[in-house]
Design a protein around this motif. Structure first.
Motif, PDB file in Angstrom:
ATOM      1  N   THR A  79      -4.860 -16.337 -10.718  1.00 32.55           N
ATOM      2  CA  THR A  79      -4.526 -17.221 -11.471  1.00 32.55           C
ATOM      3  C   THR A  79      -3.013 -17.728 -11.055  1.00 32.55           C
ATOM      4  OG1 THR A  79      -5.983 -17.632 -12.815  1.00 32.55           O
ATOM      5  CG2 THR A  79      -3.954 -18.500 -13.693  1.00 32.55           C
ATOM      6  N   ALA A  80      -2.430 -18.239 -11.108  1.00 32.38           N
ATOM      7  CA  ALA A  80      -0.219 -18.408 -11.287  1.00 32.38           C
ATOM      8  C   ALA A  80      -0.086 -17.363 -12.447  1.00 32.38           C
ATOM      9  CB  ALA A  80      -0.202 -19.159 -10.562  1.00 32.38           C
ATOM     10  N   GLY A 156       3.781 -15.702  -9.094  1.00 35.62           N
ATOM     11  CA  GLY A 156       2.731 -15.946  -8.278  1.00 35.62           C
ATOM     12  C   GLY A 156       1.235 -15.464  -8.676  1.00 35.62           C
ATOM     13  N   THR A 157       0.645 -15.157  -7.511  1.00 32.19           N
ATOM     14  CA  THR A 157      -1.366 -15.101  -7.647  1.00 32.19           C
ATOM     15  C   THR A 157      -1.636 -13.403  -7.639  1.00 32.19           C
ATOM     16  OG1 THR A 157      -1.609 -17.465  -7.451  1.00 32.19           O
ATOM     17  CG2 THR A 157      -3.487 -15.612  -7.459  1.00 32.19           C
ATOM     18  N   GLN A 158      -1.914 -12.874  -8.091  1.00 29.72           N
ATOM     19  CA  GLN A 158      -3.317 -11.865  -8.125  1.00 29.72           C
ATOM     20  C   GLN A 158      -3.720 -11.695  -6.848  1.00 29.72           C
ATOM     21  OE1 GLN A 158      -4.468  -8.642 -10.314  1.00 29.72           O
ATOM     22  NE2 GLN A 158      -2.959  -7.412  -9.780  1.00 29.72           N
ATOM     23  N   MET A 159      -3.440 -10.859  -6.164  1.00 22.71           N
ATOM     24  CA  MET A 159      -4.720 -10.854  -4.457  1.00 22.71           C
ATOM     25  C   MET A 159      -6.024 -10.074  -4.959  1.00 22.71           C
ATOM     26  SD  MET A 159      -2.318 -11.465  -1.054  1.00 22.71           S
ATOM     27  CE  MET A 159      -1.240 -10.098  -1.511  1.00 22.71           C
ATOM     28  N   ASP A 161      -6.325  -7.334  -3.134  1.00 23.33           N
ATOM     29  CA  ASP A 161      -5.957  -5.981  -3.607  1.00 23.33           C
ATOM     30  C   ASP A 161      -4.397  -5.254  -4.195  1.00 23.33           C
ATOM     31  OD1 ASP A 161      -3.708  -7.539  -2.404  1.00 23.33           O
ATOM     32  OD2 ASP A 161      -4.205  -6.546  -0.694  1.00 23.33           O
ATOM     33  N   GLY A 162      -4.874  -6.018  -5.301  1.00 23.12           N
ATOM     34  CA  GLY A 162      -3.603  -5.706  -6.432  1.00 23.12           C
ATOM     35  C   GLY A 162      -2.700  -6.366  -5.965  1.00 23.12           C
ATOM     36  N   ARG A 163      -1.914  -7.012  -4.989  1.00 22.42           N
ATOM     37  CA  ARG A 163      -0.512  -7.560  -4.239  1.00 22.42           C
ATOM     38  C   ARG A 163      -0.501  -8.670  -4.945  1.00 22.42           C
ATOM     39  NH1 ARG A 163       0.714  -7.061   1.946  1.00 22.42           N
ATOM     40  NH2 ARG A 163      -1.087  -8.310   2.043  1.00 22.42           N
ATOM     41  N   LEU A 164       1.054  -9.194  -5.699  1.00 22.95           N
ATOM     42  CA  LEU A 164       0.972 -10.828  -6.209  1.00 22.95           C
ATOM     43  C   LEU A 164       1.758 -11.121  -4.566  1.00 22.95           C
ATOM     44  CD1 LEU A 164       1.283 -12.232  -8.808  1.00 22.95           C
ATOM     45  CD2 LEU A 164       3.729 -11.712  -8.472  1.00 22.95           C
TER      46      LEU A 164
END
Length: 448
Positions: A79-80, A156-159, A161-164
């Motif tokens: 979710t953004a 942004g949106t969290q992926m 793998d934890g990255r944004l």
């Protein structure tokens, strides 16, 4: 007539133009008040410096655009959302004290000194009080322009793998205009009418006071050279942006100059002052003749230095902050670096990561709290001047890069970015018309 030790007539210029002046260094926190607080506490942890910076810039964001900001620990997956944090740039080529220490012990090949430490392997993170997350930026340009220490809002949106995954990078809102100064008394002509002739401030940096060029400039500015006197009389102030040293020759140079025209002196990276930013002014004991009260008009300033002259707000440095930003980003010109610093709303965001600064725990003095009309940097490789427009805080509801560049002109404030070259290498000083903000170079080698 009074003469100096070299037999020159001191202060030949008469009826020099005057410009109202206020030194605002103490107001901005660049110099400490006298007393116990004047000595910084270097036992303080530097992490608190970042917390102070983050807390204050977060308030700037919330006041300008009251979006639903969340902390990094609250970012939902898929979710953004929008977070505010300090940028950290992991750079494999960046010098490391630990690697240098290991090198002393294990004797490997020493690190190569570089002009720039940016590489394709750099990674960008954002950090707040609750954690740190890596950013997945849309383009390499976004990554190359960032430096550690900048406070940004990231949507942004969290992926998984934890990255944004970044959809939008937002700069802090532009600093507001300063309060209007007290009514400035404009210079009067002989007949009592308002004087509309040009009124100048002269900027220079990196002076070798023993060189012939320095002596020629001194004779020109004091009127002892006897040429171009109508323009010399209109130079109301000289600003020396760092690097003049503490020799007897420097003291004599400043004493003679400040006996004829008011002088602001900033310390530089090669001057005998503490290197930690904000740099303290020259101690008066280093300039026994030039700093004598009542005999000269020398103002010993901090670095950075902010002042109001003829109703214009100035902010400037001796250039270490600009050099440091260019070393750890893809920024290639002084004016571009100054523009980014205005957008970041911080004079030296790379401090304390790669630029030495004193630790603070209440307030970051290097934040830009009021927008200057002139933003200058000394000790540059070349002269440059550029006028940029920045939207006022009320002009936009978001501070993304696109909105920063497309705000209506009526809702913007103009800032003159000024790159002051090294005088010892270029023989050039910069004359700024205080009424029109027009800029011209003064080259002593070209004087008749």
């Amino acid at each position: 007539m009074a003469t100096d030790e070299n037999g020159r007539v001191a202060g030949t210029v008469t009826q020099r133009a005057h410009a109202a002046y206020t030194n605002d260094d103490a107001e901005c926190g660049f110099v400490e008040a006298e007393g116990d607080g004047a000595v910084p506490n270097f036992f303080q942890q530097y992490s608190q410096t970042y917390f102070c910076r983050l807390a204050e810039v977060r308030r700037f964001f919330q006041q300008a655009a009251p979006d639903a900001y969340v902390s990094l620990s609250e970012v939902p997956t898929g979710t953004a959302s929008t977070v505010i944090g300090v940028i950290y740039k992991q750079m494999p080529l960046k010098p490391s004290v630990l690697r240098e220490y290991a090198g002393d012990v294990m004797l490997p090949v020493p690190e190569v000194k570089r002009a720039n430490y940016v590489s394709d392997e750099d990674r960008v993170f954002i950090e707040d009080e609750t954690g740190r997350t890596e950013l997945c930026l849309a383009s390499a340009g976004d990554k190359d322009g960032l430096v550690s220490g900048v406070v940004m809002a990231v949507r942004g949106t969290q992926m998984e793998d934890g990255r944004l995954r970044v959809e939008e990078l937002r700069y802090p809102p532009t600093a507001p205009l300063p309060p209007p100064p007290p009514s400035t008394t404009l210079p009067k002509s002989a007949d009592g009418s308002v004087d509309t002739e040009p009124l100048y401030a002269c900027f220079l940096s990196d002076i070798d006071p023993t060189a012939a060029r320095a002596q020629l400039l001194l004779d020109y500015l004091t009127g002892n050279l006897g040429i171009d006197l109508p323009r010399v009389r209109r130079i109301a102030r000289v600003v020396i942006a760092g690097n003049i040293g503490d020799s007897d020759a420097a003291d004599a140079f400043l004493a003679n100059l400040a006996a004829s025209v008011p002088v602001d002196l900033l310390p530089g990276d090669r001057d005998p002052v503490r290197s930690a930013w904000p740099q303290r002014p020259f101690h008066r004991i280093l300039l026994p003749r030039a700093a004598t009260p009542g005999k000269t008009a020398l103002t010993r300033c901090s670095n950075p230095h902010t002042f109001t002259l003829h109703g214009r707000r100035f902010l400037g440095t001796s250039g270490q902050n600009v050099d440091n930003l260019m070393r750890f980003s893809r920024v290639t010109s002084t004016t571009e670096a100054l523009h980014r610093l205005l957008r970041y709303r911080h004079v030296a965001p790379t401090a304390p990561d790669t630029l030495v600064c004193q630790p603070v725990w209440r307030r970051d003095p290097l934040l830009i709290r009021h927008l200057p009309q002139v933003f200058f940097s000394g000790n540059a490789d070349a002269f440059a001047a550029q006028t940029v427009s920045l939207p006022l805080p009320s002009a936009i509801s978001s501070t993304d890069a696109a909105a920063m560049d497309t705000a209506a002109p009526a809702e913007c404030a103009s800032v003159l970015l000024l790159s002051v070259p090294r005088y010892a290498a270029s023989g050039a000083a910069v004359l700024l018309d205080l009424q029109t903000l027009q800029v011209q170079l003064l080259r002593v080698d070209d004087l008749p």
